[in-house]
Design a protein around this motif. Structure first.
Motif, PDB file in Angstrom:
ATOM      1  N   GLY A  23      47.124  39.251  37.988  1.00  0.00           N
ATOM      2  CA  GLY A  23      46.579  37.946  38.334  1.00  0.00           C
ATOM      3  C   GLY A  23      45.065  37.921  38.369  1.00  0.00           C
ATOM      4  O   GLY A  23      44.466  37.017  38.937  1.00  0.00           O
ATOM      5  N   ASP A  24      44.432  38.884  37.721  1.00  0.00           N
ATOM      6  CA  ASP A  24      42.974  39.047  37.766  1.00  0.00           C
ATOM      7  C   ASP A  24      42.329  38.439  36.518  1.00  0.00           C
ATOM      8  O   ASP A  24      41.994  39.146  35.561  1.00  0.00           O
ATOM      9  N   VAL A  25      42.154  37.133  36.541  1.00  0.00           N
ATOM     10  CA  VAL A  25      41.599  36.420  35.391  1.00  0.00           C
ATOM     11  C   VAL A  25      40.166  36.877  35.115  1.00  0.00           C
ATOM     12  O   VAL A  25      39.763  36.973  33.950  1.00  0.00           O
ATOM     13  N   ASP A  26      39.393  37.175  36.140  1.00  0.00           N
ATOM     14  CA  ASP A  26      38.016  37.638  35.930  1.00  0.00           C
ATOM     15  C   ASP A  26      37.983  38.910  35.093  1.00  0.00           C
ATOM     16  O   ASP A  26      37.174  39.034  34.170  1.00  0.00           O
ATOM     17  N   THR A  27      38.868  39.853  35.401  1.00  0.00           N
ATOM     18  CA  THR A  27      38.908  41.095  34.614  1.00  0.00           C
ATOM     19  C   THR A  27      39.422  40.827  33.209  1.00  0.00           C
ATOM     20  O   THR A  27      38.913  41.401  32.243  1.00  0.00           O
ATOM     21  N   VAL A  28      40.401  39.944  33.066  1.00  0.00           N
ATOM     22  CA  VAL A  28      40.874  39.569  31.729  1.00  0.00           C
ATOM     23  C   VAL A  28      39.694  39.105  30.884  1.00  0.00           C
ATOM     24  O   VAL A  28      39.524  39.525  29.735  1.00  0.00           O
ATOM     25  N   LEU A  29      38.842  38.266  31.457  1.00  0.00           N
ATOM     26  CA  LEU A  29      37.713  37.711  30.699  1.00  0.00           C
ATOM     27  C   LEU A  29      36.692  38.766  30.303  1.00  0.00           C
ATOM     28  O   LEU A  29      35.999  38.598  29.295  1.00  0.00           O
ATOM     29  N   THR A  30      36.589  39.875  31.038  1.00  0.00           N
ATOM     30  CA  THR A  30      35.654  40.944  30.654  1.00  0.00           C
ATOM     31  C   THR A  30      36.092  41.637  29.370  1.00  0.00           C
ATOM     32  O   THR A  30      35.296  42.351  28.762  1.00  0.00           O
ATOM     33  N   LEU A  31      37.325  41.417  28.959  1.00  0.00           N
ATOM     34  CA  LEU A  31      37.850  42.042  27.746  1.00  0.00           C
ATOM     35  C   LEU A  31      37.529  41.234  26.487  1.00  0.00           C
ATOM     36  O   LEU A  31      37.861  41.657  25.388  1.00  0.00           O
ATOM     37  N   PHE A  32      36.878  40.096  26.668  1.00  0.00           N
ATOM     38  CA  PHE A  32      36.572  39.196  25.561  1.00  0.00           C
ATOM     39  C   PHE A  32      35.084  39.150  25.279  1.00  0.00           C
ATOM     40  O   PHE A  32      34.264  39.171  26.195  1.00  0.00           O
ATOM     41  N   PRO A  34      31.652  37.231  24.364  1.00  0.00           N
ATOM     42  CA  PRO A  34      31.195  35.938  24.906  1.00  0.00           C
ATOM     43  C   PRO A  34      31.580  34.729  24.052  1.00  0.00           C
ATOM     44  O   PRO A  34      31.823  33.651  24.577  1.00  0.00           O
ATOM     45  N   ASP A  35      31.657  34.901  22.755  1.00  0.00           N
ATOM     46  CA  ASP A  35      31.974  33.787  21.856  1.00  0.00           C
ATOM     47  C   ASP A  35      33.407  33.852  21.328  1.00  0.00           C
ATOM     48  O   ASP A  35      33.721  33.315  20.272  1.00  0.00           O
ATOM     49  N   ALA A  36      34.300  34.507  22.080  1.00  0.00           N
ATOM     50  CA  ALA A  36      35.677  34.721  21.646  1.00  0.00           C
ATOM     51  C   ALA A  36      36.457  33.410  21.542  1.00  0.00           C
ATOM     52  O   ALA A  36      36.113  32.407  22.170  1.00  0.00           O
ATOM     53  N   ALA A  37      37.515  33.470  20.746  1.00  0.00           N
ATOM     54  CA  ALA A  37      38.389  32.324  20.536  1.00  0.00           C
ATOM     55  C   ALA A  37      39.838  32.783  20.653  1.00  0.00           C
ATOM     56  O   ALA A  37      40.148  33.973  20.540  1.00  0.00           O
ATOM     57  N   MET A  38      40.712  31.796  20.866  1.00  0.00           N
ATOM     58  CA  MET A  38      42.138  32.107  21.005  1.00  0.00           C
ATOM     59  C   MET A  38      42.968  30.962  20.457  1.00  0.00           C
ATOM     60  O   MET A  38      42.636  29.791  20.639  1.00  0.00           O
ATOM     61  N   ARG A  39      44.039  31.326  19.826  1.00  0.00           N
ATOM     62  CA  ARG A  39      45.078  30.365  19.473  1.00  0.00           C
ATOM     63  C   ARG A  39      46.158  30.513  20.544  1.00  0.00           C
ATOM     64  O   ARG A  39      46.713  31.596  20.725  1.00  0.00           O
ATOM     65  N   THR A  40      46.438  29.454  21.267  1.00  0.00           N
ATOM     66  CA  THR A  40      47.407  29.526  22.357  1.00  0.00           C
ATOM     67  C   THR A  40      48.828  29.537  21.806  1.00  0.00           C
ATOM     68  O   THR A  40      49.051  29.228  20.630  1.00  0.00           O
ATOM     69  N   ALA A  42      50.929  27.429  22.344  1.00  0.00           N
ATOM     70  CA  ALA A  42      51.226  26.039  21.968  1.00  0.00           C
ATOM     71  C   ALA A  42      50.586  25.672  20.632  1.00  0.00           C
ATOM     72  O   ALA A  42      50.789  24.577  20.124  1.00  0.00           O
ATOM     73  N   GLY A  43      49.789  26.598  20.046  1.00  0.00           N
ATOM     74  CA  GLY A  43      49.165  26.354  18.751  1.00  0.00           C
ATOM     75  C   GLY A  43      47.774  25.771  18.812  1.00  0.00           C
ATOM     76  O   GLY A  43      47.148  25.556  17.782  1.00  0.00           O
ATOM     77  N   GLU A  44      47.258  25.510  20.002  1.00  0.00           N
ATOM     78  CA  GLU A  44      45.913  24.961  20.173  1.00  0.00           C
ATOM     79  C   GLU A  44      44.881  26.072  19.974  1.00  0.00           C
ATOM     80  O   GLU A  44      45.104  27.222  20.356  1.00  0.00           O
ATOM     81  N   PHE A  45      43.738  25.751  19.386  1.00  0.00           N
ATOM     82  CA  PHE A  45      42.661  26.722  19.188  1.00  0.00           C
ATOM     83  C   PHE A  45      41.575  26.446  20.217  1.00  0.00           C
ATOM     84  O   PHE A  45      41.037  25.340  20.274  1.00  0.00           O
ATOM     85  N   ILE A  46      41.279  27.436  21.062  1.00  0.00           N
ATOM     86  CA  ILE A  46      40.287  27.270  22.119  1.00  0.00           C
ATOM     87  C   ILE A  46      39.186  28.314  21.964  1.00  0.00           C
ATOM     88  O   ILE A  46      39.415  29.390  21.415  1.00  0.00           O
ATOM     89  N   THR A  47      37.999  27.973  22.443  1.00  0.00           N
ATOM     90  CA  THR A  47      36.873  28.898  22.397  1.00  0.00           C
ATOM     91  C   THR A  47      36.113  28.848  23.715  1.00  0.00           C
ATOM     92  O   THR A  47      36.119  27.832  24.410  1.00  0.00           O
ATOM     93  N   GLY A  48      35.455  29.955  24.025  1.00  0.00           N
ATOM     94  CA  GLY A  48      34.576  30.013  25.185  1.00  0.00           C
ATOM     95  C   GLY A  48      35.262  30.453  26.459  1.00  0.00           C
ATOM     96  O   GLY A  48      36.479  30.327  26.622  1.00  0.00           O
ATOM     97  N   ALA A  49      34.461  30.964  27.366  1.00  0.00           N
ATOM     98  CA  ALA A  49      34.960  31.554  28.608  1.00  0.00           C
ATOM     99  C   ALA A  49      35.705  30.552  29.479  1.00  0.00           C
ATOM    100  O   ALA A  49      36.736  30.895  30.074  1.00  0.00           O
ATOM    101  N   GLU A  50      35.221  29.332  29.587  1.00  0.00           N
ATOM    102  CA  GLU A  50      35.883  28.369  30.473  1.00  0.00           C
ATOM    103  C   GLU A  50      37.260  27.963  29.951  1.00  0.00           C
ATOM    104  O   GLU A  50      38.205  27.833  30.731  1.00  0.00           O
ATOM    105  N   ARG A  53      39.455  30.924  30.569  1.00  0.00           N
ATOM    106  CA  ARG A  53      39.770  30.999  32.003  1.00  0.00           C
ATOM    107  C   ARG A  53      40.890  30.015  32.350  1.00  0.00           C
ATOM    108  O   ARG A  53      41.830  30.351  33.070  1.00  0.00           O
ATOM    109  N   ALA A  54      40.811  28.804  31.842  1.00  0.00           N
ATOM    110  CA  ALA A  54      41.840  27.807  32.121  1.00  0.00           C
ATOM    111  C   ALA A  54      43.197  28.241  31.561  1.00  0.00           C
ATOM    112  O   ALA A  54      44.232  28.102  32.223  1.00  0.00           O
ATOM    113  N   GLU A  55      43.196  28.771  30.353  1.00  0.00           N
ATOM    114  CA  GLU A  55      44.448  29.216  29.723  1.00  0.00           C
ATOM    115  C   GLU A  55      45.091  30.347  30.522  1.00  0.00           C
ATOM    116  O   GLU A  55      46.277  30.297  30.849  1.00  0.00           O
ATOM    117  N   PHE A  56      44.322  31.368  30.847  1.00  0.00           N
ATOM    118  CA  PHE A  56      44.879  32.515  31.570  1.00  0.00           C
ATOM    119  C   PHE A  56      45.182  32.169  33.024  1.00  0.00           C
ATOM    120  O   PHE A  56      46.134  32.681  33.610  1.00  0.00           O
TER     121      PHE A  56
END
Length: 128
Positions: A23-32, A34-40, A42-50, A53-56
């Protein structure tokens, strides 16, 4: 938040699994990166730390439990392709526990100065 130092890209999915399951979202984010992106999933493409953070954070709120099984790690030119099979158990809004599965096609990159690795693109839907 504890900064996780990854010097072998094959360790990224393992560190991600452990931090998310804790449940440690802060540590999860250290693995990315700064300009990382993700396809969720659900198929949505998201970028950036915020957005990450919302996804995780949503996964943690749904009592998510991730299990990764590594298939391949291909490394070249400071970049790595990480292919893993995964299962994610979550609670739905109506309280049902469900499990989703898939295969990733994730990309990590190496910091050329520090030698550390971070996710650049996370794609839990693989080639779909």
């Amino acid at each position: 938040m504890s900064a996780t130092v990854i010097t072998d890209p094959a360790q990224l999915p393992i560190a991600f699994e452990h931090a998310l399951n804790a449940g440690d979202v802060d540590t999860v984010l250290t693995l990315f990166a700064p300009d990382a992106a993700m396809r969720t999933v659900a198929g949505e493409f998201i970028t950036g730390a915020e957005a990450l953070r919302a996804e995780f954070g949503g996964t943690v709120a749904a009592r998510g439990k991730l299990t990764n099984a590594q298939r391949h790690t291909f490394v070249g030119a400071g970049t790595a392709l990480l292919v893993n099979d995964w299962t994610l158990e979550i609670d739905t809004p109506d309280g049902e526990r469900i499990a989703r599965t898939g295969t990733t096609a994730n990309i990590a990159r190496q910091d050329p100065y520090a030698g550390t690795w971070a996710f650049a693109v996370l794609n839990p839907l693989g080639t779909a």
